[in-house]
Design an enzyme around this catalytic site. Sequence first.
Site, PDB file in Angstrom:
ATOM      1  N   LYS A 179      -4.493  19.207  -4.943  1.00 54.30           N
ATOM      2  CA  LYS A 179      -3.931  19.117  -6.290  1.00 54.30           C
ATOM      3  C   LYS A 179      -4.989  19.543  -7.308  1.00 54.30           C
ATOM      4  O   LYS A 179      -6.166  19.275  -7.103  1.00 54.30           O
ATOM      5  CB  LYS A 179      -3.474  17.678  -6.581  1.00 54.30           C
ATOM      6  CG  LYS A 179      -2.466  17.121  -5.595  1.00 54.30           C
ATOM      7  CD  LYS A 179      -1.130  17.814  -5.683  1.00 54.30           C
ATOM      8  CE  LYS A 179      -0.123  17.198  -4.706  1.00 54.30           C
ATOM      9  NZ  LYS A 179       1.191  17.855  -4.775  1.00 54.30           N
ATOM     10  N   HIS A 297       7.011  22.686   5.484  1.00 50.37           N
ATOM     11  CA  HIS A 297       7.320  21.967   4.252  1.00 50.37           C
ATOM     12  C   HIS A 297       8.811  22.131   3.976  1.00 50.37           C
ATOM     13  O   HIS A 297       9.333  23.240   4.021  1.00 50.37           O
ATOM     14  CB  HIS A 297       6.499  22.522   3.085  1.00 50.37           C
ATOM     15  CG  HIS A 297       6.578  21.681   1.850  1.00 50.37           C
ATOM     16  ND1 HIS A 297       7.741  21.526   1.124  1.00 50.37           N
ATOM     17  CD2 HIS A 297       5.641  20.931   1.209  1.00 50.37           C
ATOM     18  CE1 HIS A 297       7.516  20.730   0.091  1.00 50.37           C
ATOM     19  NE2 HIS A 297       6.246  20.358   0.118  1.00 50.37           N
TER      20      HIS A 297
END
Length: 490
Positions: A179, A297
Site C-alpha cells: 500500500k 485475486h
Amino acid sequence: MSQSVSERTRIKSDRYESGVIPYAKMGYWDASYTVQDTDVLALFRITPQPGVDPVEAAAAVAGESSTATWTVVWTDLLTACERYRAKAYRVDPVPNTTDQYFAFIAYECDLFEEGSLANLTASIIGNVFGFKAVAALRLEDMRIPYAYLKTFQGPATGIVVERERLNKYGAPLLGATVKPKLGLSGKNYGRVVYEGLKGGLDFLKDDENINSQPFMRWRERFLYCLEGINRASAATGEVKGSYLNITAATMEEVYKRADYAKQIGSVIVIIDLVMGYTAIQSAAIWARDNDMLLHLHRAGNSTYARQKNHGINFRVICKWMRMSGVDHIHAGTVVGKLEGDPLMIKGFYDVLRLTTLDVNLPYGIFFDMSWASLRKCMPVASGGIHCGQMHQLIHYLGDDVVLQFGGGTIGHPDGIQAGATANRVALEAMVLARNEGADYFNPQVGPQILREAAKKCGPLQTALDLWKDISFNYTSTDTADFAETPTANV
C-alpha cells in the site's frame, strides 16, 4: 405415387409438434428424473415474473441453458433430444421468501467440452440471466461429476506442497498487500517488500490493479521486488516471496511477464479474475508447466456474486477456480471490510480445502461432491484485518489460509517492519495458546492473550493501542437461507 399436401401435413403432425410450447411440456421438466452419477447438477435461485409458474420458470432455465430456443425446431429430430435436454427435476420454495424458488437442474455431461470452463459457463450462465420469464436468477451451487472433474488439471501446487516449500506447518501463512497500491516508484515498492518480509511476513503481494502504469513499469517492479525478497530471505533464513501481478491486455503479454518473473527467481505470480476464464486456465497451465504458484485475486466478483437474488454465488466461483488450477484465491475474512457472512465464508473455504463435500445447507452447500483427487486451493483472507482480530481469524478460518494484513502492516505507526513483527507475534502467540487448550475465541480470553504477548513486543502493543477492537460489522447482503448468523442481525 406422390402424396397430397394435406397427407404430408398429417404425417408431419403425427411425428412432430411445431410452434411455441411451454418448456415444461417439451421435456425440460421431469419430476421423476433419476439423477445420474455423470450429470452436472446446478441449483438456481429463481424469481419468476408475476404470473409465471415456478415449474415453468425452472423448465425455461433448463431449456435455454441446454438445447431449447423459443419455438420448436424440426432439427430436434436429428439429435438425441431426450438425452441432451437439461431436466429441471425439483423446485422448492426458498425459506423466508414469498417469490423465490430453488430449481434443481441436471445436465448430461456430454453437453460440455472436456476441460473447458469457458464452454461449461457458456451454457450454464450464458443466456439465461437475461431471460424474460424470470425477474431475477442466481446460480447458487453446482455438482461437477467425477468424470468431468478429471478433465481439469486443478491446482498445480496445492496447500500441502506449498507448505513443504515454505517449511511452515500448523498455522496460517502471513502476507500483506503493498500500500498504497498505486503511485509508488519501483524502488520504494521494493523497499516495502523488504521491510515486510524482514519483519516476519511470508509474502508481500501486488494488488489487483497494479500492472504496468507510467509511474512504475512492470519490469522495474519485478526487479526491485526480487531484490527485497532475496535480501529479506538472507537476513531471516526463511523462504520468502512476493506475488508479482502478470495481468495484462493480451495473453502474449501475460506470458512475457510470467516468463520474466520466473527468470529472475520468483516462485509465485498473481492474476486477476477479470482476465476471464480462458485466460485463467491458460495461466494455470503455464504455472504447472513452469513449477510456479498461481495466486488469483477475485477482482470484479462482487459485481455478480454479492446480491442475493441475482448473479452467481461465490462458492460456484470457488469451484470453477479450483477446477481451473489456481493455487490461491481470495475468499473472505468474516471480520474485515468486505462482504462476509460467517457461514457463507466457511462454505467457501470448505469448497476450496476439502477433498469431499457433504450437503451442508447452513453453509450453502447443496450437493455431495468428490473432488476427484484435484489438489486443494489455499484461501486468502484480505481486506480490513489487523492483529487485534487474530483470535477471530483463526477461529473462523483455521490454519490453511493466507492472512494478508495490508493496511494492518503498512499502517503501523512505527513502520512497515514493526507492523509485520506485530502480526507475526500475534499469530504465534494465538496459535501457541490454542495448541495449549486455551479458549482463545472467548472475547475475554483472546484479547488477553494478545495483551500478554504485547508486554514483550512493543510493535504489537502499539498496534493494539492503535486499532483496538475495530471491526467492520455491517449486515451482510448474502446470508444463509437455512440458519441465522451474527452478521445478519447486527
